[in-house]
Design a protein around this motif. Structure first.
Motif, PDB file in Angstrom:
ATOM      1  N   PHE B  45       0.836  -1.200   0.000  1.00 23.85           N
ATOM      2  CA  PHE B  45       0.000   0.000   0.000  1.00 23.85           C
ATOM      3  C   PHE B  45       0.868   1.246   0.000  1.00 23.85           C
ATOM      4  O   PHE B  45       0.486   2.294  -0.464  1.00 23.85           O
ATOM      5  N   LEU B  46       2.013   1.098   0.589  1.00 20.69           N
ATOM      6  CA  LEU B  46       2.920   2.239   0.710  1.00 20.69           C
ATOM      7  C   LEU B  46       3.252   2.798  -0.670  1.00 20.69           C
ATOM      8  O   LEU B  46       3.515   2.049  -1.590  1.00 20.69           O
ATOM      9  N   SER B  47       3.212   4.094  -0.790  1.00 23.86           N
ATOM     10  CA  SER B  47       3.583   4.644  -2.084  1.00 23.86           C
ATOM     11  C   SER B  47       5.060   4.353  -2.317  1.00 23.86           C
ATOM     12  O   SER B  47       5.888   4.540  -1.439  1.00 23.86           O
ATOM     13  N   LYS B  48       5.324   3.863  -3.506  1.00 23.86           N
ATOM     14  CA  LYS B  48       6.677   3.425  -3.815  1.00 23.86           C
ATOM     15  C   LYS B  48       7.413   4.532  -4.552  1.00 23.86           C
ATOM     16  O   LYS B  48       6.792   5.438  -5.072  1.00 23.86           O
ATOM     17  N   ASP B  51       6.036   5.414  -7.818  1.00 22.31           N
ATOM     18  CA  ASP B  51       4.817   6.215  -7.920  1.00 22.31           C
ATOM     19  C   ASP B  51       5.177   7.671  -8.177  1.00 22.31           C
ATOM     20  O   ASP B  51       4.810   8.552  -7.410  1.00 22.31           O
TER      21      ASP B  51
END
Lengths: 253, 155
Positions: B45-48, B51
């Motif tokens: 879920f963590l923005s990578k 992104d």
């Protein structure tokens, strides 16, 4: 099913999908600063966020904060000083900064909760079919959600199936439009009547509008994106479960 | 015969699989492989760091809102008035924020193609069923399809 999972990642209710998502705590704090309450919408705490937005509008109106902001940016500092109501101002500032800090702090905690929920990987429900509503996870177009909310805050939320929030936002936008006379001003500008188009505007109400458009647009974009992620997660859980006993042998013995 | 199709995540994918089962392909003759489109944790879920554009939009919207408040206020003193002034400040702010973020982060990221094969479906079927399976896949938004005889059955 409800309340049985210890660390659920998402839940689908009549009012839409509520999900944990990781976010930058500084961004959450910024939205709290732009419009107290918006940070808590990002944190899925809808009731307190809604109450905070109501408090913000009332106290801001009583204190004349927005009028003071307009005077300050126009360089008329004496006028700015004279309009601010001291009996409300100090309380407003205390609450304002508390909200920013609280949303920042909550974002840090929720990021940890989200991490735990991801690791647990509990099964996510795909639909919630009720007598009067139907809510489901579906792939969304984040750009489209943002665009709808840009033109009329609330529409992006409606696109994202958050109808309660959508109608709350649309109600406020109608109030802002009525009291600020923004659309009348646009119409006057279209016909070339610039002087009058400025004169009809009411700064106290107009100045709520940029933050509301910005916040609503951003929120619609983020939620559509998170719905896509949730759709992906749910479908993977489903496929892994359903086809776990496949007997397909690519290289039979 | 093996028919192999790649999909994006979509409702159509589930329609295709359900229809295949409905049309007589046994569930055990379907193999679904979840493909990672990222080197790490697919359920992330963590923005990578990849992104890039979403992050730039975050920064852009924040800039836009701040500039819109200032632009609207100053607009009361300008000939064009607060609404146009606020809107143009918002657009300007977005471009500056978006552009600055991309400029600062440029070179760290690779661009990726939009439609990735996130799911690989392998269907084992008889020669007669191949056409049916292939058509079903194409009807429901498959990205690419391949077919091959089981390696052991080749003459």
């Amino acid at each position: 099913m409800r309340n049985q999972l210890r660390r659920p990642l998402a839940t689908i209710s009549v009012y839409g999908i509520n999900l944990l998502h990781r976010q930058n705590p500084y961004v959450v704090a910024w939205w709290s600063a732009a419009f107290p309450g918006f940070g808590h919408y990002l944190l899925n705490q809808y009731i307190r966020a809604t109450l905070l937005t109501i408090v913000e509008v009332i106290i801001n109106y009583l204190t004349n904060i927005n009028i003071a902001i307009v005077y300050s940016f126009c360089g008329e500092f004496d006028m700015a000083k004279s309009v601010v109501q001291p009996r409300w101002a100090i309380g407003y500032i205390i609450i304002y900064f508390f909200i920013i800090w609280d949303s920042y702090r909550s974002a840090l905690v929720q990021n940890k909760l989200c991490h735990l929920a991801q690791l647990e990987n509990e099964r996510v429900a795909a639909v919630n079919l009720r007598p009067l509503e139907f809510q489901y996870i579906e792939p969304k177009k984040p750009w489209l959600a943002a665009l709808y909310s840009f033109f009329f805050p609330g529409l992006g939320q409606l696109y994202n199936h958050q109808f309660a929030l959508a109608f709350y936002a649309m109600m406020w936008w109608w109030i802002y439009l009525t009291l600020s006379r923004a659309h009348e001003s646009v119409t006057l500008m279209m016909v070339g009547n610039f002087q009058e188009s400025i004169a009809v505007l009411h700064p106290q109400w107009l100045l709520f509008m940029p933050s509301v458009v910005g916040g609503s647009t951003y929120y619609a974009y983020i939620m559509a994106r998170e719905h896509n992620r949730l759709f992906r997660i749910e479908q993977r859980q489903f496929l892994a479960e359903r086809y776990s006993h496949s007997e397909v042998r690519l290289f039979p013995r | 015969m093996l028919v192999i199709g790649t999909f994006e995540h979509s409702l159509e994918l589930e329609q295709a699989l359900s229809l295949l089962e409905h049309d007589g392909i046994a569930r055990k003759h379907i193999l679904v492989i979840l493909m990672d489109t990222d080197p790490k944790n697919p359920n992330q879920f963590l923005s990578k760091p990849t992104d890039l554009y979403p992050n730039a939009i975050e920064v852009g919207t924040a800039f836009a809102t701040a500039c819109a408040v200032i632009g609207t206020s100053v607009g009361f003193k300008l000939a064009w008035g607060p609404i146009f002034s606020g809107l143009s400040a918002a657009v300007g702010g977005f471009i500056v924020g978006f552009g600055l973020y991309l400029f600062v982060k440029k070179g760290i990221h690779k661009t990726r193609s939009k439609r990735l094969p996130e799911i690989c479906v392998i269907v084992q079927c008889t020669e007669e069923q191949v056409e049916l399976v292939t058509e079903t896949l194409w009807k429901f938004g498959v990205l690419t399809v391949g077919r091959v005889k089981e390696p052991s059955l080749r003459a």
